[in-house]
Design a protein around this motif. Structure first.
Motif, PDB file in Angstrom:
ATOM      1  N   HIS A   1       0.806  -1.229   0.000  1.00  0.00           N
ATOM      2  CA  HIS A   1       0.000   0.000   0.000  1.00  0.00           C
ATOM      3  C   HIS A   1       0.837   1.276   0.000  1.00  0.00           C
ATOM      4  O   HIS A   1       0.498   2.261  -0.639  1.00  0.00           O
ATOM      5  CB  HIS A   1      -0.941   0.011   1.208  1.00  0.00           C
TER       6      HIS A   1
ATOM      7  N   HIS B   1      -2.875  -9.243  -3.374  1.00  0.00           N
ATOM      8  CA  HIS B   1      -3.839 -10.053  -4.131  1.00  0.00           C
ATOM      9  C   HIS B   1      -3.309 -10.472  -5.502  1.00  0.00           C
ATOM     10  O   HIS B   1      -3.961 -11.202  -6.233  1.00  0.00           O
ATOM     11  CB  HIS B   1      -5.163  -9.302  -4.290  1.00  0.00           C
TER      12      HIS B   1
ATOM     13  N   ASP C   1      -7.899  -6.558   4.278  1.00  0.00           N
ATOM     14  CA  ASP C   1      -8.071  -5.805   3.045  1.00  0.00           C
ATOM     15  C   ASP C   1      -9.320  -6.298   2.336  1.00  0.00           C
ATOM     16  O   ASP C   1      -9.490  -7.496   2.125  1.00  0.00           O
ATOM     17  CB  ASP C   1      -6.853  -6.023   2.139  1.00  0.00           C
TER      18      ASP C   1
ATOM     19  N   HIS D   1     -10.333  -6.276  -0.645  1.00  0.00           N
ATOM     20  CA  HIS D   1     -10.254  -6.914  -1.961  1.00  0.00           C
ATOM     21  C   HIS D   1      -9.699  -8.328  -1.922  1.00  0.00           C
ATOM     22  O   HIS D   1      -9.344  -8.903  -2.955  1.00  0.00           O
ATOM     23  CB  HIS D   1      -9.498  -6.026  -2.946  1.00  0.00           C
TER      24      HIS D   1
ATOM     25  N   SER E   1      -3.244  -1.653  -9.997  1.00  0.00           N
ATOM     26  CA  SER E   1      -4.130  -2.098  -8.908  1.00  0.00           C
ATOM     27  C   SER E   1      -4.397  -3.603  -8.941  1.00  0.00           C
ATOM     28  O   SER E   1      -4.201  -4.264  -9.961  1.00  0.00           O
ATOM     29  CB  SER E   1      -5.473  -1.365  -8.909  1.00  0.00           C
TER      30      SER E   1
ATOM     31  N   CYS F   1      -3.931   3.680  -6.942  1.00  0.00           N
ATOM     32  CA  CYS F   1      -5.245   3.123  -6.605  1.00  0.00           C
ATOM     33  C   CYS F   1      -5.783   3.791  -5.355  1.00  0.00           C
ATOM     34  O   CYS F   1      -6.974   4.059  -5.255  1.00  0.00           O
ATOM     35  CB  CYS F   1      -5.163   1.619  -6.392  1.00  0.00           C
ATOM     36  N   LEU F   2      -4.906   4.041  -4.388  1.00  0.00           N
ATOM     37  CA  LEU F   2      -5.363   4.758  -3.194  1.00  0.00           C
ATOM     38  C   LEU F   2      -4.461   5.908  -2.814  1.00  0.00           C
ATOM     39  O   LEU F   2      -4.722   6.613  -1.838  1.00  0.00           O
ATOM     40  CB  LEU F   2      -5.598   3.812  -2.004  1.00  0.00           C
TER      41      LEU F   2
ATOM     42  N   ASN G   1     -10.432  -0.053  -8.678  1.00  0.00           N
ATOM     43  CA  ASN G   1     -11.761  -0.552  -8.332  1.00  0.00           C
ATOM     44  C   ASN G   1     -12.643   0.429  -7.570  1.00  0.00           C
ATOM     45  O   ASN G   1     -13.801   0.152  -7.311  1.00  0.00           O
ATOM     46  CB  ASN G   1     -11.603  -1.836  -7.514  1.00  0.00           C
TER      47      ASN G   1
HETATM   48  S1  SF4 Z   1      -7.643  -1.942  -3.892  1.00  0.00           S
HETATM   49 FE1  SF4 Z   1      -5.887  -0.722  -4.359  1.00  0.00          FE
HETATM   50  S2  SF4 Z   1      -5.049  -0.260  -2.357  1.00  0.00           S
HETATM   51 FE2  SF4 Z   1      -6.406  -2.002  -2.051  1.00  0.00          FE
HETATM   52  S3  SF4 Z   1      -5.095  -3.804  -2.315  1.00  0.00           S
HETATM   53 FE3  SF4 Z   1      -5.956  -3.334  -4.297  1.00  0.00          FE
HETATM   54  S4  SF4 Z   1      -4.411  -2.083  -5.293  1.00  0.00           S
HETATM   55 FE4  SF4 Z   1      -3.979  -2.062  -3.114  1.00  0.00          FE
END
Ligand code: SF4
Lengths: 193, 473
Positions: free
Chosen positions: B65, B110, B129, B131, B344, B408-409, B427
């Motif tokens: 992250h 992931h 997390d 995801h 991401s 992504c964040l 996402n």
């Molecule tokens: S959504 Fe974005 S911040 Fe969360 S694990 Fe996936 S890539 Fe990383």
């Protein structure tokens, strides 16, 4: 976790759906490695402008809402990221109860683990209460053992909460200590695998 | 004859450690993935209570992250650095394997789980997390948890879980040419809403799902949480087995054949009942672009933003359009962008980069557009470089970065500035997700690549044949 049984407090309305945890606590505050001190960052970009000044129109900043400890919100509260920093921030700011038509699953669990009571309530009731809260006039008594909310000077309403969640909240129990009592079961499962 | 069961029931039953009436089940966790942002407070809790990690061998950690995606030798942000160092110390103290920033296994949690074969059918997988649902692509029961639950799993290797309801997301027919797995999942979420999966585990079924590759399945399962479902999965089949064969952490040789057999047996039985079923026809799905501030707010590329008066929640819609600085009924193709992010856990795998690179080969990123490509893992990056994909992107004017979550964040330096507008393969298009005041449009890698070249959204299905459509703007 601090036990919670009966809580009386002022309620504030945030009439928005799908309030996500990115809004509750933005990512730049997730770098801290402590559990405490997140209240100052709660709803940060809704609460403060780019110069760090309070946005007067935002619900939390209105004078009549100061000191509120019960939050009324729209459906799907706490959706998105699993960050537990969201309930940490809400709790640290002073919220002990959140009332919404529905909650996102992960947030719901995270709130319970921190002694925040998430209460699912019919949208029409919430809308009605929101109208009163918007004038800074809604004071509620949330009685967890009785599963009842009393509007000061008004109605009394029942709410549902699973019994095992209620028991943990009322007693302030630590999940891990409870689970470790089942060590034999866990060891047996591992041995059989 | 035994009752027909869904894969969800089968996995659940195999993992119950303890069951009492009127209580959630205590479930055993087979794999716990850990990253730097949601774990420090959990390890701190263990220390305070003198507890140890029960199964370090079932726990795997990486940094994703916070990591910079360039100039990794110097981390300027002292707080970020402290968080990454905390993970290092925690993994050392508690005996957990860590793929640190310079480790060849480093990457988005992931992306690396499946890549390393840690993710396998039938496993229960958790991570702090949301995801984590991504791993469901393999027929694993995988879901995101909060930090208190991370601590609980570290200490006990179990979790209290209420048995979820089951939801069959049936995707009939076939996706049209140029329509991707990303378009499919965005279309599903915009059709059924951002909370239709709340309280459920979803299983994606149907012909269109069966013909997806593993990487495409991961894209679909990844976004289950955006529909409210903590977990989304796909029954394993030969595609699953073929993907896993030979990977680092799966059984080898005869043991693999045996494992494969048991994996295939997990698939949902013919005639098994679900609590709810929804159906979508893949043939009707078009390339999607999100226009609002949650992933359910999407339109087909040739469509427009909605009409406020038609909405059940006009205030929410108005707020979203205002934040996005868009008008109602505005054609999607008229939206100009100034940032492009290809990366991401949704879309940063090799096939994503391959396909996006094919769109930009021999072209140039539009002037005024900043475009970055962030591979999902070190492994993806190495392989892409071997194939010359990095060169294609760089020649077109994209930046080519190290692996991580990145834009992504926007926890690291990869931030969209206030008022900036980004075509992103990630996402979440929540307010401020990619930077305070930044506006995010979720799209597939191909759509993002085409937008980078044109400076606005175009239909990739017809784009490949055209030199440039920018003359019209
Ligand atoms: S959504 Fe974005 S911040 Fe969360 S694990 Fe996936 S890539 Fe990383």
């Amino acid at each position: 976790m601090e036990a919670i049984q009966v809580h009386q407090g002022k309620a504030i309305a945030m009439d928005r759906s799908n309030i996500d945890t990115d809004q509750i606590i933005p990512k730049q505050f997730l770098k801290r490695i402590e559990r405490t001190g997140f209240g100052q960052f709660l709803f940060y970009h809704w609460r403060f402008d780019d110069d760090g000044k309070e946005r007067p129109e935002f619900e939390l900043n209105k004078q009549e809402n100061k000191g509120a400890s019960i939050l009324l919100a729209g459906e799907n509260f706490g959706c998105g990221s699993s960050r537990e920093h969201a309930p940490w921030a809400l709790l640290d700011y002073g919220f002990r109860v959140i009332i919404a038509p529905s909650f996102a699953d992960i947030f719901y669990n995270n709130a319970l683990k921190n002694g925040i009571v998430p209460i699912k309530m019919d949208e029409t009731v919430i809308k009605k209460w929101m109208a009163v809260a918007e004038q800074g006039k809604l004071e509620l008594v949330v009685d967890l053992p009785e599963q009842e909310i009393t509007v000061i000077g008004g109605e009394k309403i029942h709410f549902d909460i699973p019994a095992y969640h209620k028991e943990k909240l009322i007693n302030g129990w630590d999940d891990i200590a409870l689970t470790l009592q089942l060590e034999d079961d866990i060891a047996a499962y591992e041995a059989a695998k | 004859m035994e009752k027909a069961k869904t894969i969800i029931d089968k996995i659940w039953e195999k993992h119950v450690v303890h069951r009492e009436e009127n209580k959630p089940d205590l479930l055993y966790i087979d794999l716990h993935l850990v990253h730097e942002v949601t774990s420090p407070q959990a390890f701190e809790g263990l220390r305070l209570n003198n507890r140890k990690v029960r199964r370090p061998d079932l726990t795997f950690a990486t940094v994703d992250h916070n990591v910079p995606t360039k100039n990794r030798d110097v981390i300027k942000d002292a707080v970020s650095k402290k968080q990454m160092e905390a993970l290092k110390t925690n993994c050392r103290d508690f005996g957990i394997t860590l793929a640190d920033m310079f480790h060849p296994n480093q990457g988005i949690v992931h992306v690396i789980g499946p890549e390393l074969g840690l993710t396998q059918p039938g496993k229960t997988i958790v991570c702090g997390d949301s995801h984590t649902s991504t791993h469901g692509a393999f027929g694993a029961l995988a879901f995101g948890i909060g930090t208190s639950e991370v601590e609980h799993v570290l200490a006990t290797q179990t979790l209290w879980q209420e048995r979820p309801k089951t939801l069959n997301v049936k995707v009939e027919g076939d996706l049209g040419p140029g329509v991707t797995a990303k378009d499919l999942i965005l279309a599903i979420i915009s059709k059924f809403g951002v909370k239709f999966g709340t309280g459920y585990v979803m299983e994606y079924t149907g012909k269109a799902i069966r013909s997806l590759t593993m990487e495409e399945r991961m894209t679909v399962c990844n976004m289950s949480i955006e529909a409210g479902a903590r977990a989304g999965l796909i029954s394993p089949d030969q595609t699953t087995v073929d993907y896993l064969k030979g990977r680092a952490n799966v059984p080898q040789a005869d043991a693999f054949e045996k494992a494969a057999k048991s994996w295939l047996a997990l698939a949902t039985d013919e005639g098994a009942a679900y609590d709810k079923t929804v159906t979508i026809h893949a043939d009707e799905v078009e390339p999607q672009v999100s226009w609002g501030t949650n992933p359910g707010m999407c339109a087909p590329i040739n469509g427009s933003t909605p009409t406020i008066a038609d909405s059940d929640h006009p205030e929410d819609l108005q707020r979203a359009l205002a934040y996005m600085d868009l008008q109602e009924n505005q054609p999607i193709t008229s939206i100009p962008i100034d940032h492009v992010f290809i990366g991401s856990c949704t879309n940063s795998r090799l096939s994503d980069l391959r396909k996006a690179s094919q769109i930009v080969v021999g072209k140039k990123v539009k002037e005024g557009v900043r475009a970055i490509v962030v591979p999902g893992s070190f492994g993806v990056k190495m392989q892409a470089e071997k194939e010359g994909i990095d060169t294609i992107f760089k020649d077109a004017g994209f930046e080519w970065r190290e692996a991580g979550c990145s834009m992504c964040l926007a926890m690291n330096d990869d931030v969209v500035p206030p008022g900036g507008r980004c075509a992103s393969t990630s996402n979440r298009n929540f307010e401020g997700r990619q930077g305070n005041g930044a506006r995010t449009h979720l799209v597939s890698p191909e759509m993002a690549a085409a937008a980078a070249i044109e400076g606005h959204f175009v239909d990739v299905r017809t784009y490949a044949n055209h030199q440039s459509t920018s003359a019209a703007f």
